[in-house]
Scaffold this motif. Structure first.
Motif, PDB file in Angstrom:
ATOM      1  N   TRP A   1     -57.337  51.748  11.997  1.00 48.70           N
ATOM      2  CA  TRP A   1     -57.132  52.705  11.136  1.00 48.70           C
ATOM      3  C   TRP A   1     -55.734  52.238  10.446  1.00 48.70           C
ATOM      4  O   TRP A   1     -54.589  52.451  11.084  1.00 48.70           O
ATOM      5  N   ASP A   2     -55.513  52.661   9.063  1.00 52.21           N
ATOM      6  CA  ASP A   2     -54.260  52.378   8.075  1.00 52.21           C
ATOM      7  C   ASP A   2     -54.183  53.082   7.127  1.00 52.21           C
ATOM      8  O   ASP A   2     -54.790  54.277   6.481  1.00 52.21           O
ATOM      9  N   CYS A   3     -52.758  52.451   6.677  1.00 51.57           N
ATOM     10  CA  CYS A   3     -51.982  54.214   5.499  1.00 51.57           C
ATOM     11  C   CYS A   3     -51.651  52.802   4.499  1.00 51.57           C
ATOM     12  O   CYS A   3     -50.887  51.865   5.459  1.00 51.57           O
ATOM     13  N   LEU A   4     -50.410  52.822   3.469  1.00 49.69           N
ATOM     14  CA  LEU A   4     -50.999  52.614   2.684  1.00 49.69           C
ATOM     15  C   LEU A   4     -49.867  53.773   1.444  1.00 49.69           C
ATOM     16  O   LEU A   4     -50.771  54.910   0.757  1.00 49.69           O
ATOM     17  N   PHE A   5     -49.011  53.510   1.341  1.00 46.31           N
ATOM     18  CA  PHE A   5     -48.149  54.349   0.352  1.00 46.31           C
ATOM     19  C   PHE A   5     -47.547  53.984  -1.193  1.00 46.31           C
ATOM     20  O   PHE A   5     -47.442  52.547  -0.613  1.00 46.31           O
ATOM     21  N   SER A   6     -48.089  54.202  -2.330  1.00 46.58           N
ATOM     22  CA  SER A   6     -47.551  53.705  -3.348  1.00 46.58           C
ATOM     23  C   SER A   6     -45.770  52.969  -3.179  1.00 46.58           C
ATOM     24  O   SER A   6     -44.994  53.777  -3.018  1.00 46.58           O
ATOM     25  N   ASP A   7     -45.923  52.088  -4.666  1.00 47.42           N
ATOM     26  CA  ASP A   7     -44.531  51.794  -4.931  1.00 47.42           C
ATOM     27  C   ASP A   7     -43.370  53.206  -5.178  1.00 47.42           C
ATOM     28  O   ASP A   7     -42.560  53.250  -4.860  1.00 47.42           O
ATOM     29  N   ASP A   8     -44.878  53.956  -5.928  1.00 43.17           N
ATOM     30  CA  ASP A   8     -43.261  55.143  -6.743  1.00 43.17           C
ATOM     31  C   ASP A   8     -43.367  57.077  -4.720  1.00 43.17           C
ATOM     32  O   ASP A   8     -42.426  57.416  -5.148  1.00 43.17           O
ATOM     33  N   SER A   9     -43.952  56.429  -4.056  1.00 38.73           N
ATOM     34  CA  SER A   9     -44.415  57.479  -2.595  1.00 38.73           C
ATOM     35  C   SER A   9     -45.105  58.359  -3.280  1.00 38.73           C
ATOM     36  O   SER A   9     -45.033  59.087  -2.162  1.00 38.73           O
ATOM     37  N   GLU A  10     -45.278  58.695  -4.414  1.00 39.96           N
ATOM     38  CA  GLU A  10     -46.112  59.385  -4.218  1.00 39.96           C
ATOM     39  C   GLU A  10     -47.343  59.834  -4.573  1.00 39.96           C
ATOM     40  O   GLU A  10     -48.406  61.300  -4.220  1.00 39.96           O
ATOM     41  N   THR A  11     -48.706  58.538  -3.766  1.00 43.29           N
ATOM     42  CA  THR A  11     -49.570  58.387  -3.349  1.00 43.29           C
ATOM     43  C   THR A  11     -50.215  57.593  -2.361  1.00 43.29           C
ATOM     44  O   THR A  11     -48.813  56.628  -2.186  1.00 43.29           O
ATOM     45  N   LEU A  12     -50.521  58.104  -0.985  1.00 42.85           N
ATOM     46  CA  LEU A  12     -51.279  57.951   0.062  1.00 42.85           C
ATOM     47  C   LEU A  12     -52.401  57.904   0.074  1.00 42.85           C
ATOM     48  O   LEU A  12     -53.321  58.306  -0.234  1.00 42.85           O
ATOM     49  N   VAL A  13     -52.551  56.498   0.768  1.00 46.60           N
ATOM     50  CA  VAL A  13     -54.454  55.814   1.074  1.00 46.60           C
ATOM     51  C   VAL A  13     -54.558  55.566   2.309  1.00 46.60           C
ATOM     52  O   VAL A  13     -53.704  54.887   3.010  1.00 46.60           O
ATOM     53  N   THR A  14     -55.375  56.323   2.425  1.00 45.08           N
ATOM     54  CA  THR A  14     -55.504  56.119   4.238  1.00 45.08           C
ATOM     55  C   THR A  14     -57.363  55.529   4.248  1.00 45.08           C
ATOM     56  O   THR A  14     -57.823  55.660   4.016  1.00 45.08           O
ATOM     57  N   ALA A  15     -57.208  54.610   5.059  1.00 41.78           N
ATOM     58  CA  ALA A  15     -57.989  53.888   5.789  1.00 41.78           C
ATOM     59  C   ALA A  15     -58.850  54.642   7.072  1.00 41.78           C
ATOM     60  O   ALA A  15     -58.150  55.288   7.874  1.00 41.78           O
ATOM     61  N   SER A  16     -60.132  55.103   7.015  1.00 44.26           N
ATOM     62  CA  SER A  16     -60.395  55.989   7.884  1.00 44.26           C
ATOM     63  C   SER A  16     -61.969  55.645   8.530  1.00 44.26           C
ATOM     64  O   SER A  16     -62.485  54.568   8.398  1.00 44.26           O
ATOM     65  N   GLU A  17     -62.142  56.160  10.226  1.00 43.21           N
ATOM     66  CA  GLU A  17     -63.507  55.687  10.628  1.00 43.21           C
ATOM     67  C   GLU A  17     -64.403  56.505   9.996  1.00 43.21           C
ATOM     68  O   GLU A  17     -65.979  55.453  10.443  1.00 43.21           O
ATOM     69  N   ASP A  18     -64.581  56.549   9.631  1.00 43.48           N
ATOM     70  CA  ASP A  18     -65.666  57.615   8.158  1.00 43.48           C
ATOM     71  C   ASP A  18     -66.320  56.231   7.171  1.00 43.48           C
ATOM     72  O   ASP A  18     -66.656  56.432   6.543  1.00 43.48           O
ATOM     73  N   CYS A  19     -65.655  55.149   7.363  1.00 41.86           N
ATOM     74  CA  CYS A  19     -66.073  54.077   6.209  1.00 41.86           C
ATOM     75  C   CYS A  19     -65.436  54.257   4.927  1.00 41.86           C
ATOM     76  O   CYS A  19     -66.151  54.213   3.460  1.00 41.86           O
ATOM     77  N   THR A  20     -64.496  55.992   4.131  1.00 42.31           N
ATOM     78  CA  THR A  20     -63.580  55.434   3.363  1.00 42.31           C
ATOM     79  C   THR A  20     -62.658  55.253   3.571  1.00 42.31           C
ATOM     80  O   THR A  20     -61.375  55.527   4.571  1.00 42.31           O
ATOM     81  N   CYS A  21     -62.165  55.328   2.228  1.00 45.79           N
ATOM     82  CA  CYS A  21     -60.143  55.658   1.741  1.00 45.79           C
ATOM     83  C   CYS A  21     -60.000  56.537   1.415  1.00 45.79           C
ATOM     84  O   CYS A  21     -61.431  57.429  -0.014  1.00 45.79           O
ATOM     85  N   ARG A  22     -59.094  57.194   2.197  1.00 41.79           N
ATOM     86  CA  ARG A  22     -59.032  58.587   0.626  1.00 41.79           C
ATOM     87  C   ARG A  22     -57.271  58.488  -0.354  1.00 41.79           C
ATOM     88  O   ARG A  22     -56.362  57.929   0.760  1.00 41.79           O
ATOM     89  N   PHE A  23     -57.161  58.107  -1.483  1.00 46.33           N
ATOM     90  CA  PHE A  23     -55.877  58.782  -2.131  1.00 46.33           C
ATOM     91  C   PHE A  23     -55.832  59.862  -1.943  1.00 46.33           C
ATOM     92  O   PHE A  23     -56.359  60.910  -2.604  1.00 46.33           O
ATOM     93  N   TRP A  24     -54.354  60.617  -1.320  1.00 47.11           N
ATOM     94  CA  TRP A  24     -53.717  61.388  -1.159  1.00 47.11           C
ATOM     95  C   TRP A  24     -52.656  61.899  -2.786  1.00 47.11           C
ATOM     96  O   TRP A  24     -51.560  60.693  -1.958  1.00 47.11           O
ATOM     97  N   SER A  25     -52.002  62.402  -3.142  1.00 49.17           N
ATOM     98  CA  SER A  25     -50.711  63.299  -4.171  1.00 49.17           C
ATOM     99  C   SER A  25     -50.275  63.559  -3.330  1.00 49.17           C
ATOM    100  O   SER A  25     -50.337  64.781  -2.470  1.00 49.17           O
ATOM    101  N   LEU A  26     -49.306  63.018  -3.232  1.00 48.52           N
ATOM    102  CA  LEU A  26     -47.776  63.742  -2.343  1.00 48.52           C
ATOM    103  C   LEU A  26     -46.901  64.368  -3.356  1.00 48.52           C
ATOM    104  O   LEU A  26     -46.056  65.201  -3.139  1.00 48.52           O
ATOM    105  N   SER A  27     -46.994  63.952  -4.557  1.00 48.74           N
ATOM    106  CA  SER A  27     -46.038  64.607  -5.589  1.00 48.74           C
ATOM    107  C   SER A  27     -46.352  66.034  -6.223  1.00 48.74           C
ATOM    108  O   SER A  27     -45.284  67.363  -5.781  1.00 48.74           O
ATOM    109  N   ARG A  28     -47.279  66.428  -5.950  1.00 49.76           N
ATOM    110  CA  ARG A  28     -47.811  68.194  -5.431  1.00 49.76           C
ATOM    111  C   ARG A  28     -46.977  68.937  -4.978  1.00 49.76           C
ATOM    112  O   ARG A  28     -47.188  69.973  -4.776  1.00 49.76           O
ATOM    113  N   ALA A  29     -47.131  67.805  -3.233  1.00 53.78           N
ATOM    114  CA  ALA A  29     -46.284  68.880  -1.865  1.00 53.78           C
ATOM    115  C   ALA A  29     -45.960  68.960  -2.563  1.00 53.78           C
ATOM    116  O   ALA A  29     -44.761  69.873  -1.523  1.00 53.78           O
ATOM    117  N   ARG A  30     -44.433  67.817  -2.982  1.00 49.85           N
ATOM    118  CA  ARG A  30     -43.249  68.143  -2.881  1.00 49.85           C
ATOM    119  C   ARG A  30     -42.595  69.109  -3.872  1.00 49.85           C
ATOM    120  O   ARG A  30     -42.157  70.067  -3.598  1.00 49.85           O
TER     121      ARG A  30
END
Length: 88
Positions: A1-30
């Motif tokens: 599995w893998d993950c990747l941050f956007s250049d502005d560190s506002e979005t995280l992309v995660t790779a999963s065992e269920d064959c999907t990639c998910r995009f997460w907003s980190l700005s709202r959490a901040r």
């Protein structure tokens, strides 16, 4: 599995065992000063045991899965919830 941050560190992309990639907003959490993030989008297209690697360049996200396929995703489609464009 893998993950990747956007250049502005506002979005995280995660790779999963269920064959999907998910995009997460980190700005709202901040803004809310929490340790949780909001799911923005999910893309899927691999088969089998999961997505193992992800990489991005320009307007594209590349995913490699246990199915032996490499897929190319147009980021603008992933993030606005439109039709997902992929190629093998």
């Amino acid at each position: 599995w893998d993950c990747l941050f956007s250049d502005d560190s506002e979005t995280l992309v995660t790779a999963s065992e269920d064959c999907t990639c998910r995009f997460w907003s980190l700005s709202r959490a901040r803004l809310a000063e929490t340790d949780t993030s909001d799911l923005v989008a999910t893309v899927g297209g691999h088969r089998g045991r999961g997505v193992w690697r992800i990489a991005a360049t320009g307007d594209h996200l590349f995913t490699a899965g246990a199915d032996g396929a490499v897929k190319v995703w147009l980021l603008r489609h992933c993030l606005v919830g439109g039709a997902i464009a992929s190629t093998s």
